[in-house]
Design a protein around this motif. Sequence first.
Motif, short mmCIF file in Angstrom:
data_model
loop_
_atom_site.label_atom_id
_atom_site.label_comp_id
_atom_site.label_asym_id
_atom_site.label_seq_id
_atom_site.Cartn_x
_atom_site.Cartn_y
_atom_site.Cartn_z
N TYR A 49 39.70 35.09 56.75
CA TYR A 49 41.04 35.44 57.21
C TYR A 49 41.95 34.23 57.12
CZ TYR A 49 39.41 39.85 59.18
OH TYR A 49 38.89 41.12 59.34
N SER A 50 43.19 34.48 56.69
CA SER A 50 44.21 33.43 56.69
C SER A 50 45.49 34.05 57.25
CB SER A 50 44.44 32.87 55.28
OG SER A 50 44.81 33.90 54.40
N TRP A 120 45.92 37.90 56.42
CA TRP A 120 45.28 38.48 55.25
C TRP A 120 43.78 38.25 55.29
CZ3 TRP A 120 49.38 35.00 55.04
CH2 TRP A 120 50.63 35.60 54.84
N LYS A 121 43.06 39.17 54.66
CA LYS A 121 41.62 38.99 54.58
C LYS A 121 41.17 38.98 53.13
CE LYS A 121 40.32 43.82 55.40
NZ LYS A 121 39.57 44.71 56.25
N LYS A 122 40.27 38.10 52.87
CA LYS A 122 39.64 37.97 51.56
C LYS A 122 38.19 38.42 51.77
CE LYS A 122 38.95 34.46 47.98
NZ LYS A 122 39.15 33.00 47.70
N GLU A 123 37.87 39.60 51.23
CA GLU A 123 36.55 40.18 51.42
C GLU A 123 35.63 39.78 50.28
OE1 GLU A 123 36.23 44.27 52.97
OE2 GLU A 123 38.41 44.32 52.73
N ARG A 130 37.84 40.93 47.16
CA ARG A 130 39.01 41.79 47.35
C ARG A 130 39.93 41.19 48.41
NH1 ARG A 130 34.67 45.00 46.38
NH2 ARG A 130 34.93 46.81 45.03
N TRP A 131 41.24 41.38 48.22
CA TRP A 131 42.23 40.94 49.21
C TRP A 131 42.79 42.15 49.94
CZ3 TRP A 131 43.59 36.11 50.70
CH2 TRP A 131 43.12 35.05 49.93
N ASN A 133 44.64 43.41 54.18
CA ASN A 133 45.13 42.99 55.50
C ASN A 133 44.56 43.88 56.56
OD1 ASN A 133 46.63 45.25 54.84
ND2 ASN A 133 48.56 44.38 55.44
#
Length: 133
Positions: A49-50, A120-123, A130-131, A133
Motif C-alpha cells: 500500500y502507498s 493505492w494497492k499493488k497486488e 495488479r494496481w 485501490n
Amino acid sequence: MHYLRISDEPIDIADLYQRLVDPQYGGIDMFVGTVRQWTGKIETTKIEYSAYQPMAEKQLEKIAMPIEKQGGRVVVAHRTGQLGLSDIAVFVGVAAPHRAEAFKWCQYIIDTLKREVPIWKKEYDTDKVRWGN
C-alpha cells in the motif's frame, strides 16, 4: 474527537477500540480489512500500500467531520508498506448513540475511503502484479 492515521506501523485493534469507548455511546461498529489470499481465481501473495499522505489525511478529515458533527466518534487507521496474507490493512470504527447510526456510518466511511482517499494497492499475485485501490 476523531483519530485518523496512515502509517506503516501495524494496526493495534485493541488500542483503536479503546479510543471509541465512551459512556455517551451505545453502539460501536468496527470494520477490519485484511489481506486475503484469493479474489475469485486470482491468488495474491502480498500487497503493498502507498498513499499521498497530505491529501489522504485531508480526505479522511473531510469524511469524519460530518459524522462527528452529528454526535459520532470516528477512528480510522490505514496501513502502508508491504503486507502479507492476513495482515490488517485498514481499521474503521465508529461510536454512536445508537447501533443503527454506528453501522450506517462505518459502512459509509469504508466505502468512501476506498472511492475517494488516495491510497493505492499493488497486488502481487501468482501470475502478475495488479494496481488498485
